[in-house]
Design a protein around this motif. Structure first.
Motif, mmCIF file in Angstrom:
data_model
loop_
_atom_site.group_PDB
_atom_site.id
_atom_site.type_symbol
_atom_site.label_atom_id
_atom_site.label_comp_id
_atom_site.label_asym_id
_atom_site.label_seq_id
_atom_site.Cartn_x
_atom_site.Cartn_y
_atom_site.Cartn_z
ATOM 1 N N LEU A 77 0.915 -1.057 -0.052
ATOM 2 C CA LEU A 77 -0.045 0.191 -0.168
ATOM 3 C C LEU A 77 0.728 1.416 -0.010
ATOM 4 O O LEU A 77 0.718 2.206 -0.828
ATOM 5 N N PHE A 78 1.930 1.133 0.957
ATOM 6 C CA PHE A 78 2.606 2.545 0.928
ATOM 7 C C PHE A 78 3.590 2.521 -0.332
ATOM 8 O O PHE A 78 3.900 3.632 -0.723
ATOM 9 N N HIS A 79 4.049 1.525 -0.749
ATOM 10 C CA HIS A 79 4.895 1.537 -1.872
ATOM 11 C C HIS A 79 4.303 2.279 -3.190
ATOM 12 O O HIS A 79 4.554 2.863 -3.961
ATOM 13 N N SER A 80 2.683 1.876 -3.170
ATOM 14 C CA SER A 80 1.936 2.529 -4.278
ATOM 15 C C SER A 80 1.671 3.913 -4.106
ATOM 16 O O SER A 80 1.004 4.695 -4.979
ATOM 17 N N ALA A 81 2.085 4.273 -2.920
ATOM 18 C CA ALA A 81 1.612 5.914 -2.782
ATOM 19 C C ALA A 81 2.688 6.847 -3.239
ATOM 20 O O ALA A 81 2.170 7.940 -3.327
ATOM 21 N N ARG A 82 3.884 6.284 -3.242
ATOM 22 C CA ARG A 82 5.031 7.211 -3.863
ATOM 23 C C ARG A 82 5.018 8.382 -3.018
ATOM 24 O O ARG A 82 4.924 9.560 -3.306
ATOM 25 N N LEU A 83 5.242 8.199 -1.593
ATOM 26 C CA LEU A 83 5.575 9.362 -0.705
ATOM 27 C C LEU A 83 6.883 10.221 -0.922
ATOM 28 O O LEU A 83 7.735 9.633 -1.571
ATOM 29 N N GLU A 84 6.915 11.316 -0.381
ATOM 30 C CA GLU A 84 8.016 12.052 -0.480
ATOM 31 C C GLU A 84 9.145 11.357 0.385
ATOM 32 O O GLU A 84 8.942 10.585 1.402
ATOM 33 N N GLN A 85 10.428 11.622 0.176
ATOM 34 C CA GLN A 85 11.547 11.148 0.548
ATOM 35 C C GLN A 85 11.481 11.025 2.234
ATOM 36 O O GLN A 85 11.771 10.071 2.704
ATOM 37 N N GLN A 86 11.170 12.086 2.686
ATOM 38 C CA GLN A 86 11.129 12.307 4.432
ATOM 39 C C GLN A 86 10.062 11.287 4.769
ATOM 40 O O GLN A 86 10.386 10.525 5.804
ATOM 41 N N ALA A 87 8.710 11.436 4.252
ATOM 42 C CA ALA A 87 7.838 10.602 4.914
ATOM 43 C C ALA A 87 8.199 8.902 4.443
ATOM 44 O O ALA A 87 7.719 8.345 5.357
ATOM 45 N N ALA A 88 8.396 8.635 3.550
ATOM 46 C CA ALA A 88 8.881 7.397 3.127
ATOM 47 C C ALA A 88 9.958 6.678 4.164
ATOM 48 O O ALA A 88 9.648 5.649 4.371
ATOM 49 N N THR A 89 10.899 7.393 4.554
ATOM 50 C CA THR A 89 11.928 7.079 5.322
ATOM 51 C C THR A 89 11.416 7.032 6.692
ATOM 52 O O THR A 89 11.517 5.823 7.354
ATOM 53 N N ARG A 90 10.454 7.852 6.789
ATOM 54 C CA ARG A 90 9.772 7.591 8.598
ATOM 55 C C ARG A 90 8.999 6.270 8.489
ATOM 56 O O ARG A 90 9.054 5.502 9.478
ATOM 57 N N ILE A 91 8.162 6.104 7.292
ATOM 58 C CA ILE A 91 7.298 4.890 7.382
ATOM 59 C C ILE A 91 8.208 3.585 7.454
ATOM 60 O O ILE A 91 7.959 2.641 8.174
ATOM 61 N N ASP A 92 9.428 3.566 6.465
ATOM 62 C CA ASP A 92 10.175 2.470 6.518
ATOM 63 C C ASP A 92 10.944 2.147 7.682
ATOM 64 O O ASP A 92 11.308 0.798 8.358
#
Length: 946
Positions: A77-92
């Motif tokens: 789900l989050f991979h398909s969201a294409r989040l900004e770098q900062q948000a993606a790093t926080r989720i990871d």
């Protein structure tokens, strides 16, 4: 992909999305349906629409292979969201920390004791994920679409539940799709999901006929609906199966209007297996058991086969019904069954067949049902197997399935049986395999004869060899069998007396140089033909054949043969029995009844499985057609008989179809073709049989047509010597005196010809109407003019009555010639024209040309040509138009029959075809223009035939 019959479900999802956007209120939708019902297509279509409507869509799909992948669905789900770098790093980082946390309980369940440390890790993750989703929903409604949620990992489900509990004031829509399964994989997750206040359940039902028709053709015409009905019966409305079936359309692609081909192609098979493999292994195992069983079965028996309690099989049956693969208690269609069986290995199939055979036997199933699986498993190790197979083989023979019987009996040979059982099984095997291919029984027949001879011909198996020995021309061995039979060692000898009498008579009739004493004492057997039904049908059948070859005033062969055919024609295993009364009708001069009964027998379903009897019936039908003057029909059926079984397999009976084909080719003037048929090798023993006399007569007629009267005389004299020597001098077999008279007339010996014809007419009880009519016609050629017309008139009446159109042509031609010589050219021309047309209808072009040469007026060639030039485009043949013309004038069927010199039955057949071609229901509806074609007929003098 175009969605069909899913508009209502798609509309519900759109309304929920709109509410989410307008009222700042979340929603949870669970889309349920069978495997292949279109859940994925619905999610994709809705996701595309939501994105176009200003929403943001995050998608994921569960997989059986990734159930153990921690947070696998959430990661998608989050991979398909294409989040900004900062948000993606926080989720990871959050997800990485959760990977090392204490495992969560079942989604929706209570936390286990000592899980507080894990909660300290999970709480930030859950809060952080929900915060990230809220951020994504700021710009517009957010849709979380998860396909196959029943395969999702527990951690992802836990997170999804966390989100759904907090949707009251969030613009987040969660859409989950799940398929029917044996049991819910996450019952606590489902329970809590269904309790949410903003939850809706959307079910996808099977397609209806109207929906499938739209898939077949957008216009949904009558042809599309008919195709849709066939598809529905095969697929139960499952969209995946239905689309696959439509993809199997004939070459030409989606635009081809010829519809679905329900017999070929791989897409449907692949769709069936796709449905099965997307279910649990238990569902596939039940489907395999149902495919092997191939019959409706109760849950108790199904559970016994699978070695599980019946309640365990019920959920799998429910899932298969929901998927459209089952209908009631069995697989929906043979194509589905075939797909499942093809996917199993041979070892799996054999093992399951063996298990099914054991279970059916324990449940007291019919021997045939058990034997089917024993044969498929190739298993005969248990003591109970041999008796079951023998009983099943007997039932199969009685129901006209010699192929099934042979398969059972071949397996008996591998079982542990005593010598008596083995001999009895071999006798049945010879009977069964012979009906399929006589060449296949040579080894078994030799074994059976050797065993019978060693035991002094004392068992019923010894008698069973007789018909097959006679077929091969081994008359002396057959005589040895019936003469030596005692039955002392046979437990069923008390009931063998009738069978022995039948075999003795069969030997005597089929090879008249054997057991002449049996044939010459009719008082010992002739009454059996009309005896009560307690008499063996086999004895009755052979007896009626005897009364045809040895007629007397006390026996009505035709009536008795008709009774026997009427009594047994619906018995699928009696086809061989009924060839005897069929031959009796042929040799009694009732070819019209032979044709009628042969058509009935050849239309019986069982005839497909007994090629030998089918070929014999066709051969008799061919000879009957020849005697009715139907050359094309005779040739067709005789050739078909030789295609059913190869010539070497016919034994001495090859004389039958070959004689018919020789005669057809000769009558049609195709003499080179007749020579080719005569060049076929034939067994020497053939000339010891009544059928061999048929062959000699056909060869003699060919010799005469080729201008070889001496060779023709030799063959026909041999016919006479054989028939008189046998004491079987019946014209229905071969009117050898008549044929010999034709030869004598050809060489100008009218005195000898007259003597032979008068002898033919004086044969006691042995002259049918056809022979009498033919004899009178030839006798007329030797008589004075006044007496000639009288004889020809009588011949015309007889030949018209018996239905022999070819001989009627000759009689009409001779009558026309006689009238021409008497100066009545007008009447002569009418009769000769009628004869010409009949000859053309019969396929006797040579005879038709002979009539042209004899027509003094020279008008014949112009007559048919003129008729053809002005024929309307109504599809009627010349014969049909003549009948229709007289019917339009108001003539009855019998009057039309008399005017056109055809039978009433032929008139009825012509009118049936005329009504169908002209689309009318009765003769009063016939077009008036047809009357014009009856004008030449109206001028015909009533006494022309006499």
């Amino acid at each position: 992909m175009v969605l069909v019959q899913r508009e209502e479900q798609l509309d519900r999802l759109r309304r929920a999305f709109d509410a989410c956007a307008e009222h700042q209120r979340g929603h949870v939708a669970l889309v349920t349906g069978a495997v292949g019902s279109g859940k994925t297509s619905l999610l994709e279509t809705f996701s595309e629409w939501a994105a176009a409507a200003g929403g943001r869509v995050l998608g994921a799909a569960g997989s059986r292979a990734e159930r153990g992948l921690h947070l696998g669905v959430l990661g998608q789900l989050f991979h398909s969201a294409r989040l900004e770098q900062q948000a993606a790093t926080r989720i990871d980082n959050l997800m990485r920390d959760a990977a090392f946390a204490v495992p969560l309980p079942e989604p929706g369940g209570d936390a286990a004791d000592g899980a507080a440390a894990g909660d300290r890790v999970w709480a930030p993750l859950l809060h952080g994920l929900f915060t990230a989703l809220l951020d994504l929903a700021d710009a517009g409604p957010l849709v979380l679409a998860v396909d196959d949620v029943h395969h999702a990992d527990p951690a992802s489900l836990h997170c999804l539940l966390y989100v759904t509990r907090r949707l009251r004031h969030a613009r987040i829509m969660v859409v989950l799709a799940e398929a029917s399964t044996l049991r819910p994989p996450h019952p606590l997750f489902r329970a809590e999901l269904l309790s949410q206040p903003y939850f809706s359940r959307i079910n996808l039902p099977p397609l209806t006929v109207d929906g499938i028709a739209r898939l077949v053709d957008a216009d949904g015409g009558a042809a599309a609906r008919e195709t849709a009905e066939r598809c529905l019966s095969m697929t139960g409305g499952n969209p995946l199966l239905t689309r696959a079936l439509i993809d199997e359309r004939a070459p030409g692609g989606a635009g081809d209007d010829r519809g679905v081909d329900p017999t070929g192609g791989d897409p449907f098979d692949q769709a069936v297996l796709g449905c099965l493999y997307r279910h649990e292994p238990g569902v596939r195992r039940v489907a395999q058991a149902l495919a092997v069983l191939n019959r409706p079965v109760p849950a108790e028996l199904l559970g016994h086969v699978l070695d599980v309690v019946p309640e365990s099989a019920a959920p799998a049956v429910r899932v298969l019904r929901t998927s459209g693969l089952m209908d009631s208690d069995q697989l929906r269609h043979p194509r589905i069954l075939r797909s499942i069986l093809t996917d199993m290995s041979p070892e799996e199939r054999r093992g399951l067949h063996q298990r099914v055979a054991e279970v059916l036997h324990e449940h007291g199933a019919e021997p045939g049902a058990v034997a089917e699986h024993l044969v498929a498993a190739a298993w005969a190790d248990a003591p109970w197997v041999a008796p079951v197979l023998s009983d099943a083989a007997a039932q199969a023979l009685a129901s006209g399935r010699p192929d099934v019987a042979a398969a059972c009996l071949r397996l008996v040979a591998r079982a542990d049986v005593d010598e008596r059982q083995r001999t009895a099984a071999t006798a049945m095997l010879v009977n069964a395999r012979w009906q399929v291919n006589p060449l296949a029984v040579n080894g078994h027949l030799a074994e059976l004869v050797e065993t019978a001879r060693a035991t002094g011909w004392s068992t019923g198996a010894a008698l069973s060899t007789v018909p097959f020995l006679l077929w091969q021309g081994r008359a002396e061995e057959a005589t040895e069998a019936v003469s030596g039979f005692s039955g002392d060692d046979d437990p069923g000898a008390a009931g063998q007396a009738g069978r022995l009498r039948a075999m003795q008579l069969l030997v005597s009739l089929s090879h008249p140089d054997q057991l002449a004493s049996v044939r010459e004492t009719p008082s010992t057997w002739s009454r059996a033909a009309t005896a009560p039904t307690s008499i063996s049908p086999q004895l009755q059948a052979v007896t009626v054949l005897g009364t045809a070859l040895l007629p007397n005033a006390d026996n009505d062969t035709v009536a008795t043969a008709e009774q026997l055919l009427q009594r047994h024609h619906t018995d699928d295993g009696a086809l061989g029995l009924l060839t005897a009364p069929l031959l009796a009708l042929l040799w009694s001069g009732r070819c019209d009844r032979v044709v009628a009964w042969a058509e009935i027998l050849l239309n019986r379903p069982a005839v497909r499985h007994a090629p030998v009897w089918r070929a014999v019936v066709r051969a008799v039908r061919a000879e009957a057609a020849l005697r009715l003057g139907d050359l094309p029909g005779a040739e067709h059926h005789a050739r078909a008989a030789l295609e059913d079984i190869p010539a070497p397999a016919w034994g001495v009976a090859i004389a039958g179809p070959l004689a018919t084909l020789i005669a057809c080719a000769t009558e049609a003037g195709r003499f080179a073709e007749a020579d080719r048929w005569l060049a076929h090798p034939v067994p020497a023993g053939m000339f010891r049989t009544p059928l061999g006399v048929h062959y000699l007569a056909a060869r003699g007629r060919h010799h005469l047509a080729m201008g070889r009267p001496h060779a023709a005389t030799a063959d026909l004299r041999r016919c006479g010597e054989l028939m008189r020597g046998w004491g079987i001098d019946v014209a229905g077999l071969v009117p050898w005196r008549l044929e010999l008279a034709r030869v004598q007339l050809s060489v100008g010996n009218k005195t000898h010809a007259t003597q032979l014809l008068q002898e033919q007419l004086r044969v006691a009880h042995g002259v049918d109407d056809r022979t009498r009519g033919r004899s009178l016609r030839l006798l007329a050629t030797t008589a004075a003019p006044d007496h000639r017309r009288k004889l020809l008139g009588e011949a015309v009446n007889l030949l018209q009555g018996c239905g022999d159109r070819l001989e009627l042509v000759r009689a009409l031609g001779d009558t026309g010639q006689s009238l021409q010589r008497a100066g009545d050219s007008a009447r002569a021309r009418l009769l000769v024209r009628r004869a010409y047309q009949l000859a053309q209808d019969c396929g006797a072009s040579v005879l038709a040309q002979r009539l042209i040469r004899r027509d003094a007026g020279g008008g014949l060639p112009a007559y048919p040509a003129g008729a053809e030039a002005h024929e309307p485009d109504d599809g009627l043949s010349e014969a049909e138009r003549r009948v229709a013309a007289l019917a339009a004038q108001g003539h009855t069927n019998r009057q039309i029959s008399s005017k056109l010199f055809i039978t009433v039955s032929t008139v009825e057949q012509h009118l049936t075809r005329v009504y169908r071609k002209l689309d009318v229901k009765r003769r009063t509806d016939l077009p008036a223009r047809l009357v014009a074609y009856a004008e030449p007929l109206a001028e015909e003098p009533q006494g022309a035939a006499s």
